[in-house]
Design an enzyme around this catalytic site. Structure first.
Site, PDB file in Angstrom:
ATOM      1  N   ARG A   1       0.854  -1.184   0.000  1.00  0.00           N
ATOM      2  CA  ARG A   1       0.000   0.000   0.000  1.00  0.00           C
ATOM      3  C   ARG A   1       0.891   1.236   0.000  1.00  0.00           C
ATOM      4  NH1 ARG A   1      -2.342   0.837   5.372  1.00  0.00           N
ATOM      5  NH2 ARG A   1      -0.883   2.582   5.470  1.00  0.00           N
TER       6      ARG A   1
ATOM      7  N   HIS B   1      -3.866   4.368   4.467  1.00  0.00           N
ATOM      8  CA  HIS B   1      -4.990   3.433   4.539  1.00  0.00           C
ATOM      9  C   HIS B   1      -6.233   4.078   3.947  1.00  0.00           C
ATOM     10  CE1 HIS B   1      -7.685   0.363   6.028  1.00  0.00           C
ATOM     11  NE2 HIS B   1      -8.382   1.288   6.662  1.00  0.00           N
TER      12      HIS B   1
ATOM     13  N   TYR C   1       3.835   5.541  11.408  1.00  0.00           N
ATOM     14  CA  TYR C   1       4.086   4.153  11.790  1.00  0.00           C
ATOM     15  C   TYR C   1       4.956   3.357  10.814  1.00  0.00           C
ATOM     16  CZ  TYR C   1      -0.031   3.539   8.725  1.00  0.00           C
ATOM     17  OH  TYR C   1      -0.921   3.587   7.678  1.00  0.00           O
TER      18      TYR C   1
END
Length: 390
Positions: free
Chosen positions: A283, A287, A296
């Site tokens: 990805r 998100h 993160y």
């Protein structure tokens, strides 16, 4: 590594159809047919059956799907959409699998399968209403062979399994008629693989030998949780616990994804039961547009995956086989036109009539709901002025 599975005994389903058990394996080694450097390679079990013209068609899909994603992301940033779930970096997984579907098959997406929607002939403008908050879904599932987006994580795998069991009862599995036999394709992410619904779907699909392919896009991040925290083994190995086969494929290789998914769907149509496909991809974006991935994950990781870009490898290959430059320039023009179409379509979406929401709850009139609607309409009318709504 190939892990052999126990072969289940022959049994009879509740619908009375005889189920023939077949040996199953789980392949943990990545299937790859086109390297990140754009070089074609062979695999002992899978092959892309198309020619260079079909690869050009695949590249067109990849580039236009990326443009859809880019435009929708920009529209959200300009306040035209409330949210957007990017598929940046996952185009090959979606286009390769989407193009493997037969007309009679049915796809069950998450909320990120914009490339699959494109492959099913859905106008990408129809994707925008849900994310603008003006409708619950913009296309007819029966007409397109694709269910509406599922927001509940993993729920669509249960829907797909139930649909697949319905195909068995309709007698359109294992007849040998390639224009009639059908299968279901259920999409989910690595994060959803930890959801109970997904495991229940695996149980039912295995028990009834349902014609369903479970397609996991392992993009390495379940929002902010890495896949390694969810499973200590490749996700494809989970198929072994349920008694059906699985295969792991380079999810950034559109040719390999197409070949693997095509084979899995054909096994399902032939009555050989479910398969788990783990498409290993990444990805590249957030998100959703409400997420900040820099909190993160490391920039170095993202940079590493940029070198495995699903579009770049196909373009490199096509240039090596002397694809005319006009092909690429014409495609860029088409992408610009598509972007303009999406911008205009988004801004032309009508505002929803919230009063109409009450009309779609029950098939027949319901007194309590009618009272609630009347209360809402009176409340809305209280804001009106002589010049119109306040």
């Amino acid at each position: 590594m190939t892990v052999p599975l126990h072969t289940p005994t022959t049994s009879t389903t509740d619908a009375g159809s005889r189920r023939v058990a077949t040996p199953s394996t789980v392949d943990t080694e990545l299937v790859q047919l086109l390297t990140p450097e754009g070089r074609r390679v062979e695999h002992e079990r899978y092959a892309f059956e198309g020619d260079d013209e079909s690869i050009r068609a695949m590249y067109r899909d990849l580039l236009l799907v990326r443009r859809i994603d880019h435009e929708a992301h920009a529209l959200q940033r300009h306040g035209e959409l409330g949210l957007w779930a990017q598929c940046l970096g996952q185009e090959a997984a979606q286009v390769g699998s989407g193009r493997a579907l037969a007309a009679q098959d049915f796809a069950f997406p998450t909320y990120r399968e914009h490339g699959v929607a494109w492959c099913r002939g859905i106008d990408p403008a129809k994707l925008l209403g849900l994310f603008r908050g003006v409708e619950l879904g913009g296309w007819d599932p029966a007409e397109t062979g694709m269910a509406l987006y599922s927001i509940i994580i993993g729920a669509q795998t249960m829907h797909a399994t139930g649909y697949a069991m319905g195909l068995q009862r309709d007698g359109v599995v294992g007849t040998g008629d390639q224009t009639r036999d059908a299968a279901a394709l259920a999409y989910f992410g690595d994060g959803a693989s930890s959801q109970g619904d997904v495991h229940e779907a695996f149980v039912w699909a295995s028990s009834f030998n349902a014609p369903v392919v479970f397609f996991c896009q392992n993009n390495h991040w379940a929002i902010s949780v890495p896949t390694a925290r969810q499973s200590r083994v490749p996700l494809v190995q989970r198929a072994a616990g349920y008694g059906f086969g699985g295969v792991r494929v380079d999810g950034n290789d559109v040719l390999a994804v197409h070949a693997v998914t095509q084979a899995a769907l054909q096994r399902a149509r032939d009555g050989e039961g479910p398969t788990l496909v783990e498409a290993v991809t990444y990805r590249m974006g957030a998100h959703t547009t409400s997420d900040d991935p820099t909190r993160y994950r490391d920039t170095a990781e993202v940079e590493e995956w940029k070198h495995r870009d699903p579009l770049a490898r196909v373009e490199t290959y096509l240039r090596e086989v002397d694809t005319p430059e006009s092909f690429f320039t014409d495609l860029q023009t088409e992408a610009e036109d598509l972007g303009a179409h999406l911008r205009e379509a988004c801004r032309s979406l009508p505002e929803p009539d919230l009063g109409a929401l009450f009309d779609g709850v029950y098939a027949d009139a319901h007194p309590e709901l009618a009272e609630q609607k009347a209360e809402y309409l009176a409340y809305r009318a209280s804001f009106e002025t002589e010049g119109g709504a306040a």
